[in-house]
Design a protein around this motif. Structure first.
Motif, PDB file in Angstrom:
ATOM      1  N   LEU A  57      10.804  35.974  68.111  1.00 29.44           N
ATOM      2  CA  LEU A  57      10.531  37.244  67.451  1.00 29.44           C
ATOM      3  C   LEU A  57      10.070  36.972  66.031  1.00 29.44           C
ATOM      4  N   ILE A  58       8.860  37.428  65.700  1.00 30.03           N
ATOM      5  CA  ILE A  58       8.307  37.254  64.361  1.00 30.03           C
ATOM      6  C   ILE A  58       8.148  38.628  63.739  1.00 30.03           C
ATOM      7  N   THR A  59       8.807  38.849  62.616  1.00 31.16           N
ATOM      8  CA  THR A  59       8.763  40.149  61.938  1.00 31.16           C
ATOM      9  C   THR A  59       8.341  39.962  60.480  1.00 31.16           C
ATOM     10  N   LEU A  60       7.978  41.075  59.848  1.00 31.88           N
ATOM     11  CA  LEU A  60       7.588  41.065  58.440  1.00 31.88           C
ATOM     12  C   LEU A  60       8.662  41.756  57.616  1.00 31.88           C
ATOM     13  N   MET A  68      11.458  35.863  59.992  1.00 33.60           N
ATOM     14  CA  MET A  68      10.955  36.946  59.167  1.00 33.60           C
ATOM     15  C   MET A  68      10.117  36.355  58.030  1.00 33.60           C
ATOM     16  N   ILE A  69       8.925  36.930  57.823  1.00 32.07           N
ATOM     17  CA  ILE A  69       8.001  36.403  56.822  1.00 32.07           C
ATOM     18  C   ILE A  69       7.566  37.524  55.879  1.00 32.07           C
ATOM     19  N   ARG A  70       6.922  37.142  54.777  1.00 34.34           N
ATOM     20  CA  ARG A  70       6.430  38.112  53.805  1.00 34.34           C
ATOM     21  C   ARG A  70       5.173  37.551  53.152  1.00 34.34           C
ATOM     22  N   HIS A  71       4.562  38.333  52.264  1.00 31.61           N
ATOM     23  CA  HIS A  71       3.384  37.890  51.520  1.00 31.61           C
ATOM     24  C   HIS A  71       3.639  36.467  51.019  1.00 31.61           C
ATOM     25  N   PRO A  72       2.810  35.490  51.405  1.00 30.09           N
ATOM     26  CA  PRO A  72       3.121  34.090  51.105  1.00 30.09           C
ATOM     27  C   PRO A  72       3.178  33.752  49.624  1.00 30.09           C
TER      28      PRO A  72
END
Length: 249
Positions: A169-172, A97-101
């Motif tokens: 699986l890559i999610t935001l 899971m990623i977000r605004h860097p």
């Protein structure tokens, strides 16, 4: 494990870990013992202790659940860890899971230093390392610690070179904020467990930001880091086939 959540830090992994603890078809290390945290980091820190130690230390509570996994935010950006996982768990599923860097980097700093500052004291009065240090000539160590994790495109390429894309699986994190139900259905579907399970943590922020955290992010520093990340964000848009233009402002 047949599944690992491999990052990123400050992207709701603590919340997701607690949701997984509740799901009856998922076995993860729990908070009931101090040596069973939400960040195991075995393939990064304790690999030398061996797989038998890993199994005994973190999965002795296994009760026949179809999905067995753990959370380690270091795995996605540490190539030896990815190589070790590929060697021992070649068919494992991976979630990220990623977000605004820029926001991720700043919160990484803030949760390290702001939580420790005495009440009423400004961080710039000598408590910790100023975030702006990442953009100084001698701030390269902090740059690697706080900024590099947000080069998602580069890190995801390393993952895709080692594991089948259908197993990743890559999610935001913003998807969680928009609709937790839809997010968890997608996540549980990826794992192959009951997608209708209703977690008690719906709408709960497990690790809220410090109250005045964004007051410490200088607009000029944010603007410069936007440019630092721009090439990676543009590459990530193509990789995920998703509009991330809001990450460039």
């Amino acid at each position: 494990p047949n599944w690992l959540h491999i990052g990123a830090a400050k992207c709701a992994s603590s919340w997701l870990w607690r949701v997984c603890i509740e799901h009856p078809e998922i076995c993860v290390p729990t908070e009931h013992r101090p040596d069973q945290p939400d960040n195991v980091n075995f393939f990064t820190v304790h690999y030398h202790r061996g797989l038998d130690w890993y199994e005994k230390m973190y999965f002795d509570g296994y009760g026949g659940e179809p999905v067995v996994g753990e959370f380690s935010n270091s795995y996605y950006r540490y190539l030896p860890a990815l190589d070790r996982i590929q060697k021992h768990l070649p068919n494992v599923k991976l979630s990220l899971m990623i977000r605004h860097p820029v926001e991720r980097a700043f919160l990484n700093w803030a949760h390290l230093f702001l939580k420790q500052k005495p009440t009423g004291m400004d961080i710039r009065q000598g408590i910790g390392v100023p975030f702006e240090k990442v953009l100084t000539v001698h701030g390269h160590a902090w740059f690697l610690q706080w900024i590099d994790p947000g080069n998602y495109a580069w890190h995801i390429k390393q993952i895709w070179e080692r594991f089948p894309r259908e197993n990743v699986l890559i999610t935001l994190q913003e998807d969680v904020k928009v609709n937790q139900v839809d997010f968890l259905q997608q996540f549980f579907g990826f794992l192959g467990v009951d997608t209708g399970f209703e977690a008690s943590l719906s709408g709960v922020d497990i690790n809220p930001d410090p109250e005045d955290v964004w007051d410490y992010l200088e607009p000029s520093v944010r603007a410069e880091l936007i440019e630092v990340y721009r090439p990676d964000v543009e590459a990530l848009q193509e990789m995920l086939n998703r509009d991330l233009s809001h990450w460039q402002v």
